[in-house]
Scaffold this motif. Structure first.
Motif, mmCIF file in Angstrom:
data_model
loop_
_atom_site.group_PDB
_atom_site.id
_atom_site.type_symbol
_atom_site.label_atom_id
_atom_site.label_comp_id
_atom_site.label_asym_id
_atom_site.label_seq_id
_atom_site.Cartn_x
_atom_site.Cartn_y
_atom_site.Cartn_z
ATOM 1 N N LEU A 50 0.811 -1.223 0.000
ATOM 2 C CA LEU A 50 0.000 0.000 0.000
ATOM 3 C C LEU A 50 0.844 1.272 0.000
ATOM 4 C CD1 LEU A 50 -2.878 -1.052 2.428
ATOM 5 C CD2 LEU A 50 -3.063 -0.592 -0.022
ATOM 6 N N LYS A 51 2.093 1.137 0.389
ATOM 7 C CA LYS A 51 2.967 2.316 0.373
ATOM 8 C C LYS A 51 3.469 2.633 -1.033
ATOM 9 C CE LYS A 51 4.863 2.124 5.045
ATOM 10 N NZ LYS A 51 3.873 3.060 5.590
ATOM 11 N N PHE A 55 -0.770 3.481 -5.341
ATOM 12 C CA PHE A 55 -1.977 3.564 -4.531
ATOM 13 C C PHE A 55 -2.242 4.972 -4.006
ATOM 14 C CE2 PHE A 55 -0.590 -0.871 -4.210
ATOM 15 C CZ PHE A 55 -1.691 -1.462 -4.796
ATOM 16 N N ARG A 56 -1.401 5.894 -4.407
ATOM 17 C CA ARG A 56 -1.602 7.252 -3.922
ATOM 18 C C ARG A 56 -2.029 8.136 -5.086
ATOM 19 N NH1 ARG A 56 1.238 12.110 -1.770
ATOM 20 N NH2 ARG A 56 0.318 12.438 0.281
ATOM 21 N N PHE A 57 -3.171 8.753 -4.933
ATOM 22 C CA PHE A 57 -3.641 9.660 -5.978
ATOM 23 C C PHE A 57 -2.997 11.026 -5.780
ATOM 24 C CE2 PHE A 57 -7.145 6.628 -5.519
ATOM 25 C CZ PHE A 57 -7.337 6.253 -6.838
ATOM 26 N N ALA A 59 -2.931 15.045 -6.525
ATOM 27 C CA ALA A 59 -3.895 16.083 -6.890
ATOM 28 C C ALA A 59 -3.596 16.600 -8.296
ATOM 29 C CB ALA A 59 -3.832 17.224 -5.888
ATOM 30 N N LEU A 63 -6.419 21.435 -10.129
ATOM 31 C CA LEU A 63 -7.045 21.590 -8.813
ATOM 32 C C LEU A 63 -6.158 22.448 -7.909
ATOM 33 C CD1 LEU A 63 -9.102 20.881 -6.551
ATOM 34 C CD2 LEU A 63 -7.694 18.874 -6.074
ATOM 35 N N ILE A 67 -7.175 26.008 -6.249
ATOM 36 C CA ILE A 67 -7.143 26.282 -4.810
ATOM 37 C C ILE A 67 -6.264 27.491 -4.512
ATOM 38 C CG2 ILE A 67 -6.335 25.390 -2.582
ATOM 39 C CD1 ILE A 67 -7.275 22.611 -3.511
ATOM 40 N N ALA B 20 -2.089 15.064 -0.200
ATOM 41 C CA ALA B 20 -2.659 14.202 0.850
ATOM 42 C C ALA B 20 -4.171 14.400 0.922
ATOM 43 C CB ALA B 20 -2.017 14.526 2.203
ATOM 44 N N TYR B 22 -6.178 15.430 -1.466
ATOM 45 C CA TYR B 22 -6.830 14.857 -2.638
ATOM 46 C C TYR B 22 -6.854 13.326 -2.551
ATOM 47 C CZ TYR B 22 -7.935 13.515 -7.371
ATOM 48 O OH TYR B 22 -8.517 12.938 -8.455
ATOM 49 N N ASN B 23 -5.738 12.759 -2.126
ATOM 50 C CA ASN B 23 -5.661 11.298 -2.017
ATOM 51 C C ASN B 23 -6.771 10.756 -1.117
ATOM 52 O OD1 ASN B 23 -4.456 8.643 -2.326
ATOM 53 N ND2 ASN B 23 -3.653 8.905 -0.247
ATOM 54 N N ARG B 26 -10.189 11.317 -2.745
ATOM 55 C CA ARG B 26 -10.369 10.449 -3.912
ATOM 56 C C ARG B 26 -10.710 9.016 -3.490
ATOM 57 N NH1 ARG B 26 -11.056 7.346 -7.076
ATOM 58 N NH2 ARG B 26 -10.476 7.098 -9.255
ATOM 59 N N TRP B 27 -10.058 8.541 -2.421
ATOM 60 C CA TRP B 27 -10.369 7.202 -1.927
ATOM 61 C C TRP B 27 -11.753 7.157 -1.283
ATOM 62 C CZ3 TRP B 27 -8.535 2.751 -3.235
ATOM 63 C CH2 TRP B 27 -7.200 2.615 -3.633
ATOM 64 N N ASP B 32 -12.924 11.116 -9.500
ATOM 65 C CA ASP B 32 -11.963 12.188 -9.652
ATOM 66 C C ASP B 32 -12.580 13.580 -9.514
ATOM 67 O OD1 ASP B 32 -9.725 13.700 -10.401
ATOM 68 O OD2 ASP B 32 -10.390 13.692 -12.485
ATOM 69 N N GLN B 36 -12.200 16.358 -6.448
ATOM 70 C CA GLN B 36 -11.716 17.726 -6.625
ATOM 71 C C GLN B 36 -12.654 18.726 -5.950
ATOM 72 O OE1 GLN B 36 -9.984 19.078 -10.188
ATOM 73 N NE2 GLN B 36 -9.700 17.046 -11.061
ATOM 74 N N VAL B 39 -12.173 18.549 -2.162
ATOM 75 C CA VAL B 39 -10.927 19.171 -1.694
ATOM 76 C C VAL B 39 -11.017 20.687 -1.771
ATOM 77 C CG1 VAL B 39 -8.457 19.429 -2.148
ATOM 78 C CG2 VAL B 39 -9.513 17.168 -2.252
ATOM 79 N N ARG B 114 -6.486 -2.405 -5.408
ATOM 80 C CA ARG B 114 -7.261 -1.155 -5.430
ATOM 81 C C ARG B 114 -8.755 -1.426 -5.376
ATOM 82 N NH1 ARG B 114 -3.628 1.379 -8.656
ATOM 83 N NH2 ARG B 114 -4.589 0.552 -10.521
ATOM 84 N N LEU B 117 -9.768 -2.475 -1.874
ATOM 85 C CA LEU B 117 -9.823 -1.338 -0.951
ATOM 86 C C LEU B 117 -11.045 -0.459 -1.254
ATOM 87 C CD1 LEU B 117 -8.637 0.377 1.291
ATOM 88 C CD2 LEU B 117 -6.960 1.287 -0.302
ATOM 89 N N ILE B 133 -1.292 4.592 3.663
ATOM 90 C CA ILE B 133 -0.871 5.350 2.486
ATOM 91 C C ILE B 133 -0.294 6.707 2.895
ATOM 92 C CG2 ILE B 133 -1.590 6.292 0.251
ATOM 93 C CD1 ILE B 133 -3.635 4.063 0.051
ATOM 94 N N GLU B 134 -0.957 7.394 3.842
ATOM 95 C CA GLU B 134 -0.451 8.704 4.248
ATOM 96 C C GLU B 134 0.510 8.648 5.442
ATOM 97 O OE1 GLU B 134 -0.591 11.502 2.761
ATOM 98 O OE2 GLU B 134 -1.940 10.861 1.177
#
Lengths: 257, 175
Positions: A50-51, A55-57, A59, A63, A67, B20, B22-23, B26-27, B32, B36, B39, B114, B117, B133-134
């Motif tokens: 998962l790291k 698996f990380r979207f 931005a 966007l 912002i 972070a 957005y991630n 998004r999950w 998508d 957005q 966020v 994916r 999850l 993930i974070e």
């Protein structure tokens, strides 16, 4: 530890979020139980996956741009180069914060001297610091054993005295191990007991002078410190246990003396 | 010393955490465009409430706002189904055995992981995304998700067990 408990606690173990005593218990269980060890290996592999970046979207650039643009430029909340343009709260904050900060600094410098702590308070401070350090640095125990007949001989040759070692497991305070520590400029015995999730450190070295009666020395960090003389030993007990339970433990210890 | 007395510098404190934010969004909302919107909405709220930021981890702070915005969005757009499928004690007290082999996960297709999850209840997705993930600590997750810190580990345990089980089932089906 049974498998049901382990199945929950391995997550804290995996994430490095357990206290030392429990972490050791989990480790021991994983050594003994192949089934839980396999679960743990799978969880660890899953976390490693998962790291991965996939698996990380991230931005989208548009966007981020949106912002950035949407944040109002002359926001009254934002720090500004010119004090005159700050909100009215800022000078007020400075008027309070600066003297307070100076006061706090002065207090740090002056208080230890002005209060001239007596020897006991100084030792209590050292005891608490040792206790905290023992929990932090992965250095709670040099000898891990719940057997007083293992812990006591371990100190032989490491100290110029033989500390009394008693297991209070049947009273709810199992002995979990011991280590060498350093207090008052000398090596001392540290015995580690456990009560529920709480760790109790008992520091011992030969008492000099006349025996002192038990006394409680409060500290400001949420730890309780008890001092007593047991079997000719100067004993310092420290824990984050509540008063009653620590009293109970101190009673057990004194009854040995 | 003067730094503490200044208002928080919004750009420098919170803008670095847009990825972070957005991630997580998004999950949680799994789309998508919707992510957005969530966020952007979260950052607008953050600007308004930045005065309430009392130090601490700015990422956990912004993620708390993002997750609230995302859950509001989920409730509004997907009816009750998101919250009804989640139950802290769904499988009784014990955590189910996942029955997964480490090697199987290592070789598993990313798309399959994916999808697995994606299908967890939002509250489970949330803790896995925050932790795995974070990389947030339990304390930070507790703050961001507004649950007691004791709940974090048990929720994470259940979430991971369910994810492992789902990965295992998917692979078994493919064979």
């Amino acid at each position: 530890m049974n498998c049901d408990d382990a199945r929950l606690l391995i997550h804290g173990h995996l994430d490095g979020e357990l206290d030392l005593v429990r972490d050791l218990e989990v480790e021991r269980h994983l050594e003994e139980c192949p089934r839980c060890a396999r679960e743990y290996a799978a969880l660890r592999a899953m976390r490693t996956r998962l790291k991965e970046e996939e698996f990380r979207f991230e931005a989208p650039a548009e966007l981020k741009e949106k912002i950035r643009r949407s944040i109002p430029e002359p926001s009254p909340r934002r720090a500004n180069a010119y004090p005159s343009q700050r909100g009215p709260w800022a000078p007020r904050a400075i008027r309070f914060a600066v003297p307070m900060a100076i006061g706090a600094m002065l207090a740090l410098v002056i208080m230890p001297r002005a209060l001239a702590p007596n020897a006991n308070q100084r030792i209590a401070g050292e005891v608490v610091a040792s206790h905290v350090r023992s929990l932090m640095a992965g250095h709670l125990m040099d000898v891990v054993s719940t057997d007083q007949h293992t812990v006591k001989p371990w100190f032989n040759g490491k100290l110029d005295f033989s500390p009394p070692v008693t297991d209070f497991a049947k009273d709810g305070f199992p002995l979990v191990g011991g280590r060498l520590d350093y207090l008052e400029g000398r090596p001392v015995a540290a015995l580690v007991y456990q009560h529920g999730k709480h760790v109790i450190n008992v520091f011992m070295w030969p008492a000099t002078g006349e025996a002192t009666s038990a006394q409680r020395i409060e500290t400001e960090h949420g730890y309780h410190v008890d001092q007593m003389t047991v079997a000719g030993m100067n004993c310092w007990v420290v824990s984050d246990l509540n008063q009653q339970e620590l009293d109970k433990f101190a009673g057990l210890l004194r009854a040995k003396g | 010393m003067p730094d503490e007395t200044k208002a928080v510098d919004f750009d420098r404190t919170f803008l670095p955490h847009m990825d972070a934010a957005y991630n997580l969004a998004r999950w949680l909302v799994r789309d998508d465009h919707d992510a957005q919107d969530v966020v952007q909405e979260a950052y607008l709220r953050a600007v308004r409430f930045a005065g309430g930021f009392r130090g601490g981890d700015p990422r956990a702070w912004i993620l708390a706002i993002v997750r609230n915005a995302a859950f509001t969005w989920l409730k509004r757009n997907r009816g009750a189904d998101q919250t009804t499928e989640f139950d802290e004690q769904m499988h009784g007290e014990a955590i189910e055995e996942n029955g997964l082999e480490a090697d199987t996960v290592r070789k598993a297709d990313g798309a399959l992981i994916r999808a697995a999850l994606d299908e967890l209840p939002a509250e489970f997705r949330e803790v896995i995304v925050m932790r795995d993930i974070e990389g947030l600590s339990y304390k930070e997750i507790a703050d961001a998700a507004e649950v007691p810190i004791g709940t974090v580990m048990s929720r994470l345990a259940r979430a991971r067990a369910k994810l492992a089980r789902s990965i295992q089932d998917r692979i078994a089906k493919e064979r």
